[in-house]
Design a protein around this motif. Structure first.
Motif, mmCIF file in Angstrom:
data_model
loop_
_atom_site.group_PDB
_atom_site.id
_atom_site.type_symbol
_atom_site.label_atom_id
_atom_site.label_comp_id
_atom_site.label_asym_id
_atom_site.label_seq_id
_atom_site.Cartn_x
_atom_site.Cartn_y
_atom_site.Cartn_z
ATOM 1 N N ASP A 53 0.804 -1.218 0.000
ATOM 2 C CA ASP A 53 0.000 0.000 0.000
ATOM 3 C C ASP A 53 0.838 1.269 0.000
ATOM 4 O O ASP A 53 0.300 2.362 -0.203
ATOM 5 C CB ASP A 53 -0.958 -0.008 1.184
ATOM 6 N N ARG B 50 -5.999 -5.522 -6.643
ATOM 7 C CA ARG B 50 -6.654 -5.763 -5.362
ATOM 8 C C ARG B 50 -6.447 -7.225 -4.978
ATOM 9 O O ARG B 50 -6.717 -8.129 -5.754
ATOM 10 C CB ARG B 50 -8.146 -5.433 -5.438
ATOM 11 N N GLY B 51 -5.961 -7.407 -3.767
ATOM 12 C CA GLY B 51 -5.539 -8.709 -3.293
ATOM 13 C C GLY B 51 -4.065 -8.680 -2.959
ATOM 14 O O GLY B 51 -3.581 -9.460 -2.137
ATOM 15 N N ARG C 248 -2.680 -5.128 -3.147
ATOM 16 C CA ARG C 248 -2.877 -3.824 -2.507
ATOM 17 C C ARG C 248 -4.332 -3.733 -2.068
ATOM 18 O O ARG C 248 -5.243 -4.150 -2.796
ATOM 19 C CB ARG C 248 -2.518 -2.702 -3.475
ATOM 20 N N TYR C 249 -4.562 -3.156 -0.899
ATOM 21 C CA TYR C 249 -5.915 -3.108 -0.344
ATOM 22 C C TYR C 249 -6.417 -1.685 -0.108
ATOM 23 O O TYR C 249 -7.499 -1.313 -0.551
ATOM 24 C CB TYR C 249 -5.969 -3.896 0.981
ATOM 25 N N GLU D 27 -10.500 -10.556 -5.003
ATOM 26 C CA GLU D 27 -9.060 -10.514 -4.777
ATOM 27 C C GLU D 27 -8.319 -11.365 -5.805
ATOM 28 O O GLU D 27 -8.839 -12.371 -6.303
ATOM 29 C CB GLU D 27 -8.720 -11.006 -3.370
#
Length: 678
Positions: free
Chosen positions: A54, A63-64, A66-67, A83
């Motif tokens: 992040d 996504r998965g 970085r959240y 994810e």
């Protein structure tokens, strides 16, 4: 970790994959020297609370992996979650092209990051391809082309282009110390509101090294700048996420549009020159070919609007030829049923009432007065009462079960359908094969807002549009194509690669147009900028400027004339002929020269001569009641050791660089040729 370097003319782009292989990250992007030491974007210190991805300068965030920070790719599958965790598996570098491949075994998703950076340019092209190697479909909810990390520490100084119809390419800037800034178009077309262009400099040094990103896409798009809590900037560029998502079936692939990043140590003007150099590569072979070299055009729209009559058009053509025009373009109103904007679109047959002897005879008459022939078309649109709409109602774009949306008295054909795309191609091919047409003005006068039935309507429409334009270039290589969309509604790198010139705005008034053209040139090359001399009054600034001023504004791009020449006197036509003759002498420098904005004008720098346009907008001494003195405007990029001829004067380059050219102030504009002496 493994590292790869892409080296341009004066800038370098370095990317690496850490040992764990979970992502690719930027190491350096900027002048060559940034690759000679530690990374300028690597985070320092211990990461608290968030996972490392992040805050890492990721090249492409999923996504998965970085959240909390923005991600470029969000994917869902039959398991119901969104994810994905692709891991690096391979790299391939061939000259200026780099591919990094990542694989998520659980989803059988293969993600390829593509890079290309020419050694002659200072731009990096980036795009991704997503491949489904499994037996179950998955859906892309967010699908950007790339994330560009900019090494700012004091926050971002963002420059962008905004506008509306008749007021496109207005320049604006915002300082963003933290947070997110987004521009986009959700109109199914590039749009008038914003240009897919965003530039970034460190807020502590706005005129210093500047980075920029553009998107080569002519549908709905989005550019976002995110400045994190450390002050570092990251730009996301891509298509607008679809509310339905894009379905990638087993065994199939999806490829993003190309996002183009550039960097210049010469500030925003240098960034513009980097983009200009890149765009000129699209048309280099064509513009060097005599058959499609830009011509001085006359367009009949402002003189006649829909009232097209062959005898009147020929009268205008004869007067245009006296002014030195090379191509006569018949605009809207030439086809059957087209007496106003409520009918006729789709029925692309020559109106015998407008051309009683036929279009061939009219073209022959034009040839006798020394003019080529051009034609206006709007092939994506259809009038509700046209024969085409009655014959093929299924071709009209609509949301299933609902009436199609009428905008500007017209509907759209569903260009996502291959049969519609083939019909448009066959129609244009028939016109271009049947008549001696050397110039085609392709217009598009409304947004695409209906949902249609194709899940990826935007993608398929743009793909088919590009295929038709490419077929025109292949099958009719001598035809010069102008891209227009109610003015500047479809100006982007995707169109710039497939047409020869672009229409920035329907606003042709001199002071308004000067501001529009200044904005256009911050992102787009002058060889693409179509500009006309008309009699139009200003939409925003109606102060009168001289005919010389109007010509000098238009001569800063691809010169055209759109005035009602039947109302021009012999003296006006003679003055126009002098301006057109000068333009023909300098147009190669205008099209290919390095663009340098000056305090009161612009300088186009060629190999052995420069062209300088100076404009007095009247902002300082509007009433002209105070005495003035001659001004001196310093020039750029001359050899201080050489002598240069400027009109009847000769000066050393050192003098012109430090003191400048003389502008006596008795005229509101001038065009000067600065030529090096042997």
């Amino acid at each position: 970790m493994t590292q790869w370097t892409l080296r341009g003319a004066t800038t370098t782009y370095v990317v690496e994959v850490p040992q764990h292989g979970q992502w690719a990250r930027l190491v350096a992007w900027g002048p060559h020297a940034v690759a000679d030491g530690p990374s300028t974007v690597a985070p320092a210190g211990t990461v608290h609370f968030l996972p490392p991805a992040d805050i890492e300068p990721l090249e492409y965030a999923v996504r998965g992996v970085r959240y909390a920070a923005p991600a470029e790719l969000v994917v869902s599958g039959p398991d119901g979650n969104d994810e994905c965790r692709p891991v690096f598996v391979a790299a391939a570098q061939d000259g200026d092209h780099l591919e990094l491949t990542f694989l998520d075994e659980l989803r059988s998703l293969r993600l390829v990051l593509h890079y290309r950076m020419s050694a002659e340019l200072d731009v990096v092209e980036r795009w991704v391809s997503v491949h489904n190697d499994g037996s179950a479909a998955f859906t892309l909810h967010h699908h950007d082309s790339g994330g560009f990390v900019i090494p700012t520490s004091g926050g971002a100084y963002l420059r962008y282009l905004w506008g509306e119809w008749n007021s496109e390419f207005q320049q604006a800037a915002i300082t963003l110390p933290r947070g997110r800034f987004t521009i986009d178009s959700r109109q199914g077309i590039t749009g008038h509101s914003y240009s897919p262009f965003l530039s970034v400099a460190d807020a502590d040094d706005p005129s210093g090294t500047t980075w920029g990103v553009q998107l080569a896409w002519s549908g709905s798009w989005q550019l976002s700048a995110d400045v994190d809590t450390t002050g570092q900037t990251r730009i996301q560029a891509g298509r607008v996420p679809s509310s339905l998502g894009l379905l990638v079936a087993p065994g199939s692939s999806w490829v993003s549009p190309v996002a183009v990043g550039a960097c210049s140590t010469e500030g925003p003007d240098g960034l513009a020159r980097a983009f200009h150099a890149y765009q000129r590569t699209f048309a280099r072979e064509r513009t060097l070919s005599h058959a499609v070299a830009p011509k001085v055009v006359y367009n009949s729209w402002f003189a006649t609007e829909f009232a097209v009559r062959a005898d009147h058009q020929l009268e205008l053509a004869r007067r245009a030829a006296r002014a030195g025009v090379e191509t006569f373009v018949v605009d809207d109103g030439w086809f059957t049923g087209r007496h106003d904007d409520t009918a006729g679109l789709g029925d692309w047959e020559v109106d015998p009432a407008a051309f009683p002897q036929g279009l061939d005879a009219f073209i022959e008459d034009l040839k006798e007065v020394g003019l080529g022939f051009g034609l206006w078309v709007e092939p994506e649109s259809v009038s509700p009462g046209s024969e085409l709409a009655a014959k093929h109602p299924e071709w009209i774009l609509r949301t299933e079960g609902r009436e199609p949306l009428l905008v500007r008295n017209q509907l759209l054909l569903d260009l996502s359908r291959d049969d519609v795309a083939e019909w448009i191609w066959e129609t244009l091919d028939r016109l271009l094969s049947s008549y001696e047409i050397s110039y085609l003005k392709w217009d598009a006068n409304r947004p695409r807002l209906d949902s249609g039935v194709h899940r990826d309507l935007d993608g398929q429409v743009v793909a088919n549009l590009y295929k038709i334009l490419e077929r025109i270039r292949t099958n009719h290589p001598g035809v010069l194509v102008e891209g227009c969309a109610g003015g500047g509604g479809r100006v982007d790198l995707g169109m710039a690669a497939r047409v020869d010139t672009l229409w920035p705005s329907d606003n042709t008034a001199p002071l308004d147009r000067l501001k529009i053209q200044r904005g256009f040139l911050t992102g787009y090359s002058p060889h693409l900028m179509s500009s006309w001399v008309t009699d139009a009054e200003g939409t925003h600034d109606g102060r009168e400027r001289s005919p010389d001023f109007r010509f000098h504004v238009a001569m800063a791009g691809n010169l055209g004339i759109g005035a009602d020449l039947s109302k021009w006197s012999d003296d006006q036509l003679a003055a126009a002929a002098r301006h057109v003759a000068q333009y023909k002498d300098i147009r190669d420098v205008v099209a290919d020269g390095l663009v340098h904005p000056l305090a009161e004008g612009v300088q186009y720098v060629g190999a052995d001569r420069s062209v300088v346009f100076l404009w007095d907008t009247g902002d300082g001494n509007i009433r002209g009641t105070l005495p003035t003195r001659p001004r001196r405007i310093p020039l750029v990029r001359l050899d201080p050791a050489k002598f240069y001829r400027v009109g009847d004067e000769v000066h050393p380059g050192s003098y012109l660089l430090q003191v400048g050219v003389r502008w006596d102030g008795t005229t509101d504009s001038t065009c000067l040729v600065v030529e090096a002496l042997d």
